[in-house]
Design a protein around this motif. Structure first.
Motif, PDB file in Angstrom:
ATOM      1  N   LEU A 144       0.814  -1.466  -0.017  1.00  0.00           N
ATOM      2  CA  LEU A 144      -0.189  -0.050  -0.070  1.00  0.00           C
ATOM      3  C   LEU A 144       0.998   1.445   0.129  1.00  0.00           C
ATOM      4  CD1 LEU A 144      -2.864  -1.311   2.546  1.00  0.00           C
ATOM      5  CD2 LEU A 144      -2.922  -0.578  -0.183  1.00  0.00           C
ATOM      6  N   HIS A 145       1.746   1.193   0.413  1.00  0.00           N
ATOM      7  CA  HIS A 145       3.229   2.664   0.476  1.00  0.00           C
ATOM      8  C   HIS A 145       3.846   2.865  -0.835  1.00  0.00           C
ATOM      9  CE1 HIS A 145       1.953   3.727   4.780  1.00  0.00           C
ATOM     10  NE2 HIS A 145       2.184   2.616   4.329  1.00  0.00           N
ATOM     11  N   THR A 146       3.542   1.513  -1.925  1.00  0.00           N
ATOM     12  CA  THR A 146       4.330   1.492  -3.362  1.00  0.00           C
ATOM     13  C   THR A 146       3.658   3.362  -3.884  1.00  0.00           C
ATOM     14  OG1 THR A 146       2.809   0.351  -3.717  1.00  0.00           O
ATOM     15  CG2 THR A 146       4.566  -0.464  -3.014  1.00  0.00           C
ATOM     16  N   LYS A 147       5.013   3.809  -4.941  1.00  0.00           N
ATOM     17  CA  LYS A 147       4.409   4.932  -5.879  1.00  0.00           C
ATOM     18  C   LYS A 147       2.957   4.485  -6.087  1.00  0.00           C
ATOM     19  CE  LYS A 147       8.398   7.541  -5.611  1.00  0.00           C
ATOM     20  NZ  LYS A 147       9.416   7.770  -6.079  1.00  0.00           N
ATOM     21  N   TRP A 148       3.415   3.538  -6.916  1.00  0.00           N
ATOM     22  CA  TRP A 148       2.100   2.669  -8.363  1.00  0.00           C
ATOM     23  C   TRP A 148       0.695   2.842  -7.646  1.00  0.00           C
ATOM     24  CZ3 TRP A 148      -1.734  -0.943  -8.315  1.00  0.00           C
ATOM     25  CH2 TRP A 148      -1.555  -1.152  -9.928  1.00  0.00           C
TER      26      TRP A 148
END
Length: 152
Positions: A144-148
């Motif tokens: 959930l903390h990925t840039k995507w």
């Protein structure tokens, strides 16, 4: 972890004995499916209330029990995510209920005190479930903390 698992193993027979008559009453009144959905919803609700109580110290500026050390949420921010929390609770109730109905035998669905595992099996299963849930939660949280995902 070990004290929690041992305590839950010790309480399993007592908890089952206490809960079984209430579950039977629900089965008689609403059927097995209704009883499963009600008990699952109650369990999810208790978990949500517990999580909400854990956010209260942060709302008042206390770092006690906080996972993320930076910043404190405002009451408006917490209230703003409540619709999503409610949706998550409803979705969890449906999914967990369907899993219970799909994986439990008819005799267990009719009487929750039947077919309980012995204490050693219960401790092993509780440990495995806890570890699997922690690993799952870690990787979901990390994803959930990925840039995507932030962009989408």
């Amino acid at each position: 972890l070990v004290p929690c698992i041992l305590a839950s193993a010790a309480l399993l027979p007592a908890g089952s004995a206490v809960a079984a008559p209430y579950y039977k009453t629900l089965c008689d009144s609403f059927g097995v499916v209704g009883a499963v959905f009600f008990c699952t919803a109650l369990t999810v609700l208790i978990g949500q209330v517990w999580a909400m109580l854990l956010t209260l110290p942060a709302l008042f500026g206390s770092g006690t029990l906080k996972i993320q050390s930076r910043g404190f949420p405002s009451a408006e921010k917490v209230l703003g995510v409540m619709p999503l929390v409610g949706f998550n609770a409803c979705l969890s109730t449906v999914v967990f209920s369907l899993v219970i109905l799909g994986t439990s035998t008819g005799s267990v669905l009719a009487d929750v005190s039947t077919d309980l595992p012995d204490m050693f099996s219960w401790c092993c299963q509780a440990t495995a479930s806890f570890c699997a849930a922690e690993v799952w939660a870690y990787f979901i949280h990390r994803a959930l903390h990925t840039k995507w995902l932030y962009r989408h």
